[in-house]
Design a protein around this motif. Structure first.
Motif, PDB file in Angstrom:
ATOM      1  N   ALA A  95    -103.887 -67.647 -91.498  1.00 38.04           N
ATOM      2  CA  ALA A  95    -102.908 -67.838 -92.574  1.00 38.04           C
ATOM      3  C   ALA A  95    -102.305 -66.497 -92.975  1.00 38.04           C
ATOM      4  O   ALA A  95    -101.089 -66.378 -93.193  1.00 38.04           O
ATOM      5  N   LYS A  96    -103.127 -65.479 -93.083  1.00 39.73           N
ATOM      6  CA  LYS A  96    -102.635 -64.133 -93.422  1.00 39.73           C
ATOM      7  C   LYS A  96    -101.676 -63.629 -92.357  1.00 39.73           C
ATOM      8  O   LYS A  96    -100.641 -63.011 -92.662  1.00 39.73           O
ATOM      9  N   GLU A  97    -102.001 -63.889 -91.099  1.00 47.68           N
ATOM     10  CA  GLU A  97    -101.152 -63.446 -89.990  1.00 47.68           C
ATOM     11  C   GLU A  97     -99.764 -64.088 -90.088  1.00 47.68           C
ATOM     12  O   GLU A  97     -98.738 -63.423 -89.931  1.00 47.68           O
ATOM     13  N   VAL A  98     -99.743 -65.400 -90.360  1.00 45.78           N
ATOM     14  CA  VAL A  98     -98.472 -66.135 -90.424  1.00 45.78           C
ATOM     15  C   VAL A  98     -97.667 -65.773 -91.668  1.00 45.78           C
ATOM     16  O   VAL A  98     -96.456 -65.528 -91.604  1.00 45.78           O
ATOM     17  N   LEU A  99     -98.333 -65.730 -92.825  1.00 41.20           N
ATOM     18  CA  LEU A  99     -97.622 -65.589 -94.091  1.00 41.20           C
ATOM     19  C   LEU A  99     -97.327 -64.138 -94.459  1.00 41.20           C
ATOM     20  O   LEU A  99     -96.351 -63.864 -95.162  1.00 41.20           O
ATOM     21  N   GLN A 100     -98.170 -63.221 -93.998  1.00 45.17           N
ATOM     22  CA  GLN A 100     -98.012 -61.836 -94.441  1.00 45.17           C
ATOM     23  C   GLN A 100     -97.754 -60.877 -93.289  1.00 45.17           C
ATOM     24  O   GLN A 100     -96.682 -60.276 -93.204  1.00 45.17           O
ATOM     25  N   THR A 101     -98.732 -60.727 -92.384  1.00 45.68           N
ATOM     26  CA  THR A 101     -98.609 -59.726 -91.324  1.00 45.68           C
ATOM     27  C   THR A 101     -97.369 -59.964 -90.473  1.00 45.68           C
ATOM     28  O   THR A 101     -96.618 -59.024 -90.174  1.00 45.68           O
ATOM     29  N   GLN A 102     -97.147 -61.216 -90.065  1.00 47.31           N
ATOM     30  CA  GLN A 102     -95.949 -61.561 -89.295  1.00 47.31           C
ATOM     31  C   GLN A 102     -95.019 -62.446 -90.136  1.00 47.31           C
ATOM     32  O   GLN A 102     -94.427 -63.399 -89.644  1.00 47.31           O
ATOM     33  N   GLY A 103     -94.894 -62.069 -91.406  1.00 51.57           N
ATOM     34  CA  GLY A 103     -94.087 -62.860 -92.327  1.00 51.57           C
ATOM     35  C   GLY A 103     -92.627 -62.964 -91.934  1.00 51.57           C
ATOM     36  O   GLY A 103     -91.970 -63.966 -92.225  1.00 51.57           O
ATOM     37  N   VAL A 104     -92.099 -61.941 -91.261  1.00 51.23           N
ATOM     38  CA  VAL A 104     -90.699 -61.992 -90.812  1.00 51.23           C
ATOM     39  C   VAL A 104     -90.568 -62.959 -89.635  1.00 51.23           C
ATOM     40  O   VAL A 104     -89.685 -63.820 -89.618  1.00 51.23           O
ATOM     41  N   GLU A 105     -91.462 -62.830 -88.652  1.00 51.59           N
ATOM     42  CA  GLU A 105     -91.399 -63.684 -87.465  1.00 51.59           C
ATOM     43  C   GLU A 105     -91.552 -65.164 -87.810  1.00 51.59           C
ATOM     44  O   GLU A 105     -90.906 -66.024 -87.203  1.00 51.59           O
ATOM     45  N   PHE A 106     -92.414 -65.464 -88.786  1.00 54.23           N
ATOM     46  CA  PHE A 106     -92.653 -66.857 -89.170  1.00 54.23           C
ATOM     47  C   PHE A 106     -91.964 -67.195 -90.504  1.00 54.23           C
ATOM     48  O   PHE A 106     -92.334 -68.162 -91.161  1.00 54.23           O
TER      49      PHE A 106
END
Length: 503
Positions: A95-106
């Motif tokens: 969830a952190k990867e999708v919403l924050q770390t790769q927040g632009v991509e997703f």
């Protein structure tokens, strides 16, 4: 002889068709297998041609069945719903990867046929693709509604509307005996709170004709938007021609609502002068050429759902849990009496002094997350997520409810227990990905700054003024939920006996 020959030809033709179908299915499955080997796609159940995994989720994608799915396929699972790929994320790390770390991509939104029609293909704030338009809409909406300054300016109006609502509920027939269902009056309270902030207007009561028109249009719009019918055209586009009458009804209903909001509220506000209020910031942005008038109306629509309905649903869950957990209700009442004094109504600044009330609000948001899978995200380009390749255009569902109710991260998650938040200082601000009722990162919900204190004020004042009890002959009210991705609400509206306290 001719009959036998004809029969043999028919059998041969039928056999050829069957063989062709089997071959076609085999080719499709082989292509999918090759694709999985070539890319490293996330695991998931076997998808059938055309329908994919759709038949396995006839009742829709809800947080409970996706939590079960994660037990079999892991924290990242790929579904094929017709022709649309759906990625389900079920762990704090992913969830952190999708919403924050790769927040632009997703960071973009996954819309469907209906939401394209009701938001002008993402011309609003909630369903806009990540980019310049979304940034403008977010900034324009935040300034008049979602800042601490606005909370302090608006809180007296909130407290006034809450007190009026509780006084009306107290006068309902059966309030102290057979019980009442306070939902309708609390809904009016929420509309008055938000419409005072938006338009400096309030509705006189449940029988106010303007309120009746607004509610009729909102309820009809919500019914159509949450119908399972749109999935047919969304998952299998070739079915779209069969949905013409339904889609026409969606379009016509939404146009009526937009026209009503424009004529009854927006145009009326344009003729007024005086202190600047919420919608004036939207109109200023329109006059500067930053957004269209249509986008102004879409922002108003967003406020109707994001700032009103979700807080109302959480309030209903909170009342139900207080009825079913008398020891929690008593503990909360004792805190209010000891900190504020008996008979002293709670105000917004008091919430910070009341740790058990804050914990109660958090536990409601954890156990009964009203947007359980957040608003769907989408990746416009192919991207990596952990060790997996994620194809472009996936609908991303973060099962925030599943994470917040997973025994791997929470002790006895199926027990309603505010004390867990006394021992563990977790906030619903998106910093701890075990608990993200408002999402996190760029696309988090800004409405939390309003929703959390209002929820605390309503429940706090209810407990200060009344004992909340189940109806006679009932031990506990029912807590079964209905809904799915778009909302998790009480299946049966709680009837509550409210006995005034002598303070």
């Amino acid at each position: 002889m001719e009959t036998l020959k004809s029969l043999l030809i028919d059998q041969s033709t039928s056999s050829l068709i069957q063989t062709s179908l089997v071959a076609l299915i085999g080719v499709v499955l082989l292509v999918k297998l090759v694709q999985r080997l070539r890319l490293k796609l996330p695991p998931g159940p076997i998808a059938w041609p055309i329908v994919g995994n759709w038949l396995q989720f006839k009742e829709g994608l809800n947080p409970q069945n996706l939590a079960e799915l994660a037990k079999h396929y892991g924290d990242v699972c790929l579904l094929q719903m017709g022709q649309r790929k759906v990625l389900v994320v079920s762990s704090p790390e992913m969830a952190k990867e999708v919403l924050q770390t790769q927040g632009v991509e997703f960071g973009s939104r996954a819309r469907n046929l209906v939401f394209d029609m009701t938001t002008g293909k993402g011309s609003d704030m909630v369903f806009a693709d990540y980019g310049e338009h979304w940034r403008k809409m977010r900034r324009i909406a935040t300034i008049p509604f979602f800042t601490n300054k606005v909370v302090q300016q608006s809180r007296h109006g909130w407290e006034e509307e809450i007190e009026l609502a509780l006084s009306d509920i107290k006068e309902m027939p059966g309030c102290t005996t057979s019980g009442v269902i306070p939902k309708d009056r609390l809904q009016l309270m929420m509309y008055n709170i938000v419409y005072r902030m938006m338009f400096s207007r309030r509705f006189s009561g449940l029988d106010d004709p303007l309120y009746g028109q607004l509610m009729t249009l909102n309820l009809e719009n919500n019914r159509l938007a949450q119908s399972f019918k749109y999935n047919y055209g969304d998952y299998v586009p070739s079915f779209k021609p069969f949905l013409r009458s339904y889609l026409k009804e969606v379009w016509d209903t939404n146009q009526r609502r937009l026209n009503f909001l424009r004529d009854a509220f927006l145009n009326a506000r344009k003729k007024q002068t005086g202190e600047k209020i919420g919608v004036d910031f939207f109109l200023d942005a329109h006059l500067k050429g930053e957004i269209s008038e249509r986008s102004v109306l879409y922002l108003i629509q967003n406020m109707n759902v994001a700032a009103i309905e979700t807080t109302l649903w959480s309030t209903e869950w909170g009342i139900a849990e207080l009825i079913n957990n008398q020891h929690i209700q008593e503990k909360l009442r004792n805190e209010l009496d000891e900190v504020l004094g008996k008979g002293v109504p709670i105000t917004e600044p008091d919430v910070a002094k009341l740790p058990y009330l804050q914990a109660m609000v958090k536990e409601i948001l954890r156990m009964h997350m009203v947007i359980p899978m957040l608003v769907p995200h989408m990746n416009l380009q192919a991207v990596k997520l952990g060790k997996y390749d994620i194809p472009a255009g996936c609908r991303i569902l973060v099962n925030a409810w599943g994470i917040a109710n997973n025994p791997e991260y929470w002790e006895k998650p199926d027990v309603f227990n505010p004390d867990r938040f006394i021992k563990n200082k977790i906030e619903p601000n998106g910093s701890d990905f075990r608990f993200i009722p408002f999402g996190s990162g760029r696309r988090s919900c800004p409405g939390s700054i309003i929703a959390v204190p209002i929820l605390g004020l309503v429940l706090g004042r209810l407990v200060q003024r009344f004992e909340l009890l189940p109806p006679v002959g009932v031990d506990k009210v029912e807590l079964r939920s209905v809904g799915g991705q778009l909302g998790l609400v009480l299946a049966v509206k709680s009837r509550v006996v409210l006995k005034p306290r002598n303070v």
